[in-house]
Each structure stands twice: as structure tokens, then as C-alpha cells.
Design a protein around this motif. Structure first.
Motif, PDB file in Angstrom:
ATOM      1  N   VAL A 142       0.849  -1.201   0.000  1.00 38.43           N
ATOM      2  CA  VAL A 142       0.000   0.000   0.000  1.00 38.43           C
ATOM      3  C   VAL A 142       0.887   1.254   0.000  1.00 38.43           C
ATOM      4  O   VAL A 142       0.645   2.216  -0.738  1.00 38.43           O
ATOM      5  CB  VAL A 142      -0.940   0.003   1.226  1.00 38.43           C
ATOM      6  CG1 VAL A 142      -1.659   1.332   1.360  1.00 38.43           C
ATOM      7  CG2 VAL A 142      -1.940  -1.149   1.150  1.00 38.43           C
ATOM      8  N   THR A 143       1.946   1.209   0.812  1.00 39.12           N
ATOM      9  CA  THR A 143       2.853   2.355   0.897  1.00 39.12           C
ATOM     10  C   THR A 143       3.465   2.659  -0.475  1.00 39.12           C
ATOM     11  O   THR A 143       3.514   3.813  -0.914  1.00 39.12           O
ATOM     12  CB  THR A 143       3.976   2.060   1.923  1.00 39.12           C
ATOM     13  OG1 THR A 143       3.360   1.690   3.158  1.00 39.12           O
ATOM     14  CG2 THR A 143       4.875   3.258   2.124  1.00 39.12           C
ATOM     15  N   GLY A 144       3.918   1.594  -1.155  1.00 41.54           N
ATOM     16  CA  GLY A 144       4.564   1.775  -2.463  1.00 41.54           C
ATOM     17  C   GLY A 144       3.603   2.233  -3.538  1.00 41.54           C
ATOM     18  O   GLY A 144       3.992   2.919  -4.488  1.00 41.54           O
ATOM     19  N   LEU A 145       2.336   1.854  -3.397  1.00 39.96           N
ATOM     20  CA  LEU A 145       1.343   2.238  -4.412  1.00 39.96           C
ATOM     21  C   LEU A 145       0.684   3.588  -4.066  1.00 39.96           C
ATOM     22  O   LEU A 145       0.966   4.605  -4.710  1.00 39.96           O
ATOM     23  CB  LEU A 145       0.292   1.130  -4.555  1.00 39.96           C
ATOM     24  CG  LEU A 145      -0.920   1.436  -5.445  1.00 39.96           C
ATOM     25  CD1 LEU A 145      -0.496   1.911  -6.823  1.00 39.96           C
ATOM     26  CD2 LEU A 145      -1.822   0.227  -5.575  1.00 39.96           C
ATOM     27  N   SER A 146      -0.164   3.601  -3.051  1.00 40.40           N
ATOM     28  CA  SER A 146      -0.951   4.826  -2.816  1.00 40.40           C
ATOM     29  C   SER A 146      -0.284   5.805  -1.849  1.00 40.40           C
ATOM     30  O   SER A 146      -0.517   7.015  -1.948  1.00 40.40           O
ATOM     31  CB  SER A 146      -2.342   4.456  -2.302  1.00 40.40           C
ATOM     32  OG  SER A 146      -2.251   3.609  -1.183  1.00 40.40           O
ATOM     33  N   GLY A 147       0.549   5.302  -0.924  1.00 38.05           N
ATOM     34  CA  GLY A 147       1.244   6.222  -0.013  1.00 38.05           C
ATOM     35  C   GLY A 147       2.186   7.137  -0.791  1.00 38.05           C
ATOM     36  O   GLY A 147       2.152   8.363  -0.665  1.00 38.05           O
ATOM     37  N   SER A 148       3.011   6.504  -1.627  1.00 38.46           N
ATOM     38  CA  SER A 148       3.979   7.262  -2.435  1.00 38.46           C
ATOM     39  C   SER A 148       3.377   7.731  -3.747  1.00 38.46           C
ATOM     40  O   SER A 148       3.913   8.633  -4.397  1.00 38.46           O
ATOM     41  CB  SER A 148       5.193   6.372  -2.743  1.00 38.46           C
ATOM     42  OG  SER A 148       5.829   5.966  -1.556  1.00 38.46           O
ATOM     43  N   GLY A 149       2.274   7.111  -4.153  1.00 40.04           N
ATOM     44  CA  GLY A 149       1.704   7.307  -5.487  1.00 40.04           C
ATOM     45  C   GLY A 149       1.455   8.745  -5.924  1.00 40.04           C
ATOM     46  O   GLY A 149       1.675   9.075  -7.094  1.00 40.04           O
ATOM     47  N   PRO A 150       0.981   9.635  -5.012  1.00 38.01           N
ATOM     48  CA  PRO A 150       0.765  11.011  -5.484  1.00 38.01           C
ATOM     49  C   PRO A 150       2.011  11.607  -6.138  1.00 38.01           C
ATOM     50  O   PRO A 150       1.899  12.320  -7.136  1.00 38.01           O
ATOM     51  CB  PRO A 150       0.386  11.756  -4.199  1.00 38.01           C
ATOM     52  CG  PRO A 150      -0.273  10.699  -3.358  1.00 38.01           C
ATOM     53  CD  PRO A 150       0.508   9.434  -3.624  1.00 38.01           C
ATOM     54  N   ALA A 151       3.185  11.264  -5.604  1.00 37.60           N
ATOM     55  CA  ALA A 151       4.416  11.820  -6.210  1.00 37.60           C
ATOM     56  C   ALA A 151       4.572  11.334  -7.649  1.00 37.60           C
ATOM     57  O   ALA A 151       4.978  12.107  -8.537  1.00 37.60           O
ATOM     58  CB  ALA A 151       5.639  11.433  -5.381  1.00 37.60           C
ATOM     59  N   TYR A 152       4.243  10.067  -7.903  1.00 41.39           N
ATOM     60  CA  TYR A 152       4.370   9.555  -9.284  1.00 41.39           C
ATOM     61  C   TYR A 152       3.417  10.330 -10.201  1.00 41.39           C
ATOM     62  O   TYR A 152       3.767  10.688 -11.325  1.00 41.39           O
ATOM     63  CB  TYR A 152       4.016   8.066  -9.405  1.00 41.39           C
ATOM     64  CG  TYR A 152       4.585   7.141  -8.346  1.00 41.39           C
ATOM     65  CD1 TYR A 152       5.775   7.410  -7.693  1.00 41.39           C
ATOM     66  CD2 TYR A 152       3.908   5.957  -8.011  1.00 41.39           C
ATOM     67  CE1 TYR A 152       6.275   6.555  -6.726  1.00 41.39           C
ATOM     68  CE2 TYR A 152       4.408   5.098  -7.053  1.00 41.39           C
ATOM     69  CZ  TYR A 152       5.579   5.404  -6.405  1.00 41.39           C
ATOM     70  OH  TYR A 152       6.057   4.550  -5.451  1.00 41.39           O
ATOM     71  N   ILE A 153       2.201  10.559  -9.694  1.00 41.83           N
ATOM     72  CA  ILE A 153       1.193  11.212 -10.538  1.00 41.83           C
ATOM     73  C   ILE A 153       1.541  12.687 -10.752  1.00 41.83           C
ATOM     74  O   ILE A 153       1.279  13.240 -11.829  1.00 41.83           O
ATOM     75  CB  ILE A 153      -0.215  11.036  -9.919  1.00 41.83           C
ATOM     76  CG1 ILE A 153      -0.547   9.537  -9.775  1.00 41.83           C
ATOM     77  CG2 ILE A 153      -1.281  11.730 -10.771  1.00 41.83           C
ATOM     78  CD1 ILE A 153      -0.444   8.727 -11.061  1.00 41.83           C
ATOM     79  N   PHE A 154       2.167  13.303  -9.737  1.00 40.70           N
ATOM     80  CA  PHE A 154       2.592  14.700  -9.952  1.00 40.70           C
ATOM     81  C   PHE A 154       3.664  14.773 -11.033  1.00 40.70           C
ATOM     82  O   PHE A 154       3.682  15.711 -11.845  1.00 40.70           O
ATOM     83  CB  PHE A 154       3.089  15.334  -8.643  1.00 40.70           C
ATOM     84  CG  PHE A 154       2.002  15.422  -7.591  1.00 40.70           C
ATOM     85  CD1 PHE A 154       0.722  15.853  -7.928  1.00 40.70           C
ATOM     86  CD2 PHE A 154       2.242  15.058  -6.270  1.00 40.70           C
ATOM     87  CE1 PHE A 154      -0.293  15.921  -6.986  1.00 40.70           C
ATOM     88  CE2 PHE A 154       1.233  15.120  -5.320  1.00 40.70           C
ATOM     89  CZ  PHE A 154      -0.040  15.553  -5.676  1.00 40.70           C
ATOM     90  N   MET A 192       5.548  -0.079 -12.591  1.00 37.06           N
ATOM     91  CA  MET A 192       5.592  -1.282 -11.738  1.00 37.06           C
ATOM     92  C   MET A 192       6.866  -1.287 -10.889  1.00 37.06           C
ATOM     93  O   MET A 192       6.839  -1.622  -9.700  1.00 37.06           O
ATOM     94  CB  MET A 192       5.513  -2.549 -12.601  1.00 37.06           C
ATOM     95  CG  MET A 192       4.139  -2.771 -13.201  1.00 37.06           C
ATOM     96  SD  MET A 192       4.126  -4.149 -14.363  1.00 37.06           S
ATOM     97  CE  MET A 192       4.306  -5.527 -13.245  1.00 37.06           C
ATOM     98  N   ASN A 193       7.989  -0.915 -11.533  1.00 35.01           N
ATOM     99  CA  ASN A 193       9.257  -0.876 -10.782  1.00 35.01           C
ATOM    100  C   ASN A 193       9.210   0.164  -9.666  1.00 35.01           C
ATOM    101  O   ASN A 193       9.775  -0.046  -8.587  1.00 35.01           O
ATOM    102  CB  ASN A 193      10.429  -0.555 -11.727  1.00 35.01           C
ATOM    103  CG  ASN A 193      10.771  -1.731 -12.623  1.00 35.01           C
ATOM    104  OD1 ASN A 193      10.381  -2.866 -12.349  1.00 35.01           O
ATOM    105  ND2 ASN A 193      11.481  -1.467 -13.708  1.00 35.01           N
ATOM    106  N   ALA A 194       8.552   1.282  -9.925  1.00 38.37           N
ATOM    107  CA  ALA A 194       8.460   2.329  -8.896  1.00 38.37           C
ATOM    108  C   ALA A 194       7.708   1.806  -7.671  1.00 38.37           C
ATOM    109  O   ALA A 194       8.154   1.973  -6.526  1.00 38.37           O
ATOM    110  CB  ALA A 194       7.752   3.561  -9.459  1.00 38.37           C
ATOM    111  N   VAL A 195       6.580   1.154  -7.909  1.00 36.56           N
ATOM    112  CA  VAL A 195       5.786   0.628  -6.779  1.00 36.56           C
ATOM    113  C   VAL A 195       6.586  -0.447  -6.039  1.00 36.56           C
ATOM    114  O   VAL A 195       6.626  -0.472  -4.795  1.00 36.56           O
ATOM    115  CB  VAL A 195       4.431   0.074  -7.282  1.00 36.56           C
ATOM    116  CG1 VAL A 195       3.661  -0.586  -6.140  1.00 36.56           C
ATOM    117  CG2 VAL A 195       3.593   1.193  -7.903  1.00 36.56           C
ATOM    118  N   THR A 196       7.252  -1.313  -6.812  1.00 32.19           N
ATOM    119  CA  THR A 196       8.026  -2.391  -6.198  1.00 32.19           C
ATOM    120  C   THR A 196       9.176  -1.824  -5.358  1.00 32.19           C
ATOM    121  O   THR A 196       9.428  -2.274  -4.231  1.00 32.19           O
ATOM    122  CB  THR A 196       8.588  -3.339  -7.283  1.00 32.19           C
ATOM    123  OG1 THR A 196       7.508  -3.734  -8.127  1.00 32.19           O
ATOM    124  CG2 THR A 196       9.233  -4.569  -6.687  1.00 32.19           C
TER     125      THR A 196
END
Ligand SMILES: NC(=O)C1=CN([C@@H]2O[C@H](COP(=O)(O)OP(=O)(O)OC[C@H]3O[C@@H](n4cnc5c(N)ncnc54)[C@H](OP(=O)(O)O)[C@@H]3O)[C@@H](O)[C@H]2O)C=CC1
Ligand SMILES: O=C(O)[C@@H]1CCC=N1
Length: 269
Positions: free
Chosen positions: A169-181, A254-258
Motif C-alpha cells: 500500500v505504501t509503495g502504491l498509494s502512499g507514495s503514489g501522489p508523487a508519481y502522478i505529480f 511497476m518498478n516504482a511501486v516495487t
């Protein structure tokens, strides 16, 4: 109706601010029932500016609040909990939002009295659109889960998961806003490169991300099917999609989340 429960934040950083402002904006708690502390005076001033009550030291938060969000960097969490442990009672609910810090570590540091829950939120709670997950720990029961469910549903969505899934969850949605920005910034740059003014490009990029996310959530359709609806044969979109595929966009995400999930696991060690 706002809860009468007093809410405290130990650590008044970025995530604590997003949570506190989110709960207050959604009228879940009155600002004067929110307490915080932070070694940085400027952070307390930020919290004071939206009506919450900064206090001096972690123990003062434990004395003022029943629900205590632990919002310091992961490595400081056990130290903070050991410090407030003598003040904790059965009435206290400790909510750790720290990446990677396990329930076992939290329980050992907080001692036997307080109830413990781990939550992994994300910053869009500031605008009522968080994607969060939680797992219950020592002493926490359905009333505690219900309280957190109510708080977090006021600022978005929250899922109950097994603790072993919280790093994912941390790798996907916790950190995810940064990927989307990054995505929004890059799409805006593309728009500017193609001739759009910056402000129009950024608004179009952000609205496109928002609208696409809404389509996924509201239609329940597979993202691939929604992508197919955009790609006209020999059209513009498939030309763009081809470039993204050549650049390995799917593997990159996928690599970012992993990698972020693995980092959360490392923090747990
Ligand atoms: N930012 C995010 O999007 C998310 C963050 N989290 C989690 O939230 C926690 C906080 O992250 P974030 O808000 O980004 O970090 P910040 O650095 O913005 O905030 C942490 C704050 O806590 C302060 N602090 C440090 N030690 C203590 C202490 N002993 N007592 C009280 N306050 C202290 C820090 O001060 P100083 O700078 O002096 O150290 C800082 O102001 C982390 O554990 C992180 O894993 C979880 C989900 C999302
Ligand atoms: O970057 C971090 O470590 C924190 C946890 C999830 C989002 N921010």
C-alpha cells in the motif's frame, strides 16, 4: 457532526498537516480539539494558523488527546512512543502513519495499555480524496476501527488490509501522489512543447488525470477497455501510446511501486 474526541499529532510535518486540515475542513473535528507538537517552531506556527493548538513536547500531546497520530519519520517512532508510554492509558488510541514501522515495534515501544492502529494515508486527504489503508493492532477493537473509518471516509477512502500488505500500500498509494505529480508535470511540459501556455497545459493535464481516474472508479471498467475507447484506428492516441510503450512506461511504474514497497520493508528492519 464533529467528533468530541481530541486528536493529537506528534510531528507536525507535511502528512500531519494534510490530515489535520482534511479532518477540520470536512467538519470531522473542531480545530480547537486538535493538538500538535513539533521540534520546529515554524511547523507549530503553521498549525496555529488554521486554529489547532500547538503544545510543548510529546507528553503534552498525550495529556491533551485521546487519538494520537504518530507522524514523525519512521526511525523516530519508537523513541517517541517510549517517551509518552508512561502517560498512555486504555483510553488512548495510537495511530501510526509511519512507513514500515510494524505493529510489533509499536506495541513494544508504547507498552501494554494503549490501543494501536497502523494507517497508511496519502496527501490528497487535504482535498478529501485520500486513498488509505489500515490494520488493527494491540487492543484496538471495532469502535476504534469505526472511528478511523469515519475520519478517513470524510477525507477519501480507507481499506482494511493485513499488516503484511501495508508495504505494498505504501509503495502504491502512499507514495503514489508523487508519481502522478511527475506525470502531470511531464504532460504539461509536453503541452507547452506543443505550443500551449503553461497554465492551460497544467490545467488540461490535471483535469485529464482527474477525469480518467473518475472514469475508472465510476464505470468499473477495466483501464485497458477505457484506453481502447480513446484510441481511434491509425489515430493520434495510438501514436502517443506507442511512444510510451517504447519507453517502457508500464515497467517503469511497476518498478516504482516495487522499489517503494521494498524500501518500506527495509524501514521495518
Ligand atoms: N508525506 C507523505 O505523503 C506521507 C508520509 N507518511 C509518514 O508520515 C511520517 C511523517 O512524514 P512527513 O510528514 O513526510 O515528514 P516531515 O519531515 O514533513 O514531518 C515530520 C515532522 O516530525 C518532526 N519530528 C521529528 N522528531 C520529532 C519528535 N521527536 N517529536 C515530534 N516531532 C518530531 C520533524 O521535525 P524535524 O524536521 O526537525 O525532524 C518534522 O517536522 C513518516 O513516518 C512517513 O512515513 C505516510 C504517508 C504519506
Ligand atoms: O516517502 C515516504 O517515505 C513517505 C511514506 C509514503 C509517502 N511518503
Amino acid at each position: 457532526m464533529p467528533t468530541e474526541t481530541k486528536i493529537g499529532f506528534i510531528g507536525a510535518g507535511q502528512m500531519a498537516e494534510a490530515l489535520a486540515r482534511g479532518f477540520i475542513n470536512q467538519n470531522m473535528v473542531e480545530a480547537e480539539h486538535v493538538f500538535c507538537t513539533d521540534p520546529v517552531e515554524a511547523r507549530k506556527e503553521v498549525f496555529r494558523s488554521f486554529g489547532t493548538v500547538p503544545v510543548d513536547g510529546n507528553i503534552a500531546v498525550a495529556e491533551a488527546a485521546e487519538v494520537i497520530f504518530i507522524a514523525v519519520k519512521p526511525q523516530y517512532v519508537p523513541v517517541v512512543l517510549r517517551e509518552i508510554s508512561p502517560k498512555l492509558t486504555e483510553k488512548h488510541l495510537i495511530v501510526s502513519i509511519a512507513a514500515g514501522v510494524t505493529l510489533a515495534v509499536l506495541t513494544e515501544a508504547a507498552g501494554p495499555k494503549a490501543k494501536i492502529i497502523r494507517v497508511m494515508p496519502n496527501t490528497p486527504c487535504l482535498v478529501g480524496e485520500t486513498a488509505a489503508a489500515m490494520c488493527l493492532g494491540h487492543g484496538a477493537g471495532s469502535a476504534d476501527a469505526d472511528l478511523l473509518q469515519r475520519l478517513f471516509e470524510s477525507v477519501g477512502r480507507i481499506f482494511r488490509v493485513d499488516e503484511k500488505l501495508l508495504s505494498a500500500v505504501t509503495g502504491l498509494s502512499g507514495s503514489g501522489p508523487a508519481y502522478i505529480f511527475l506525470v502531470i508535470e511531464a504532460l504539461s511540459d509536453g503541452g507547452v512543447r506543443a505550443g500551449l501556455p503553461r497554465d492551460v497545459a497544467q490545467a488540461l493535464a490535471a483535469q485529464t488525470v482527474l477525469g480518467s481516474a473518475k472514469l475508472v472508479l465510476e464505470t468499473g471498467k477495466h483501464p485497458g477497455a477505457l484506453k481502447d475507447m480513446v484510441t481511434s484506428p491509425a489515430g493520434t492516441t495510438i501514436a502517443g501510446v506507442h511512444e510510451l510503450e517504447k519507453a517502457g512506461i508500464r515497467a517503469a511504474f511497476m518498478n516504482a511501486v516495487t522499489a517503494a514497497s521494498a524500501r518500506a520493508d527495509e524501514l521495518a528492519e
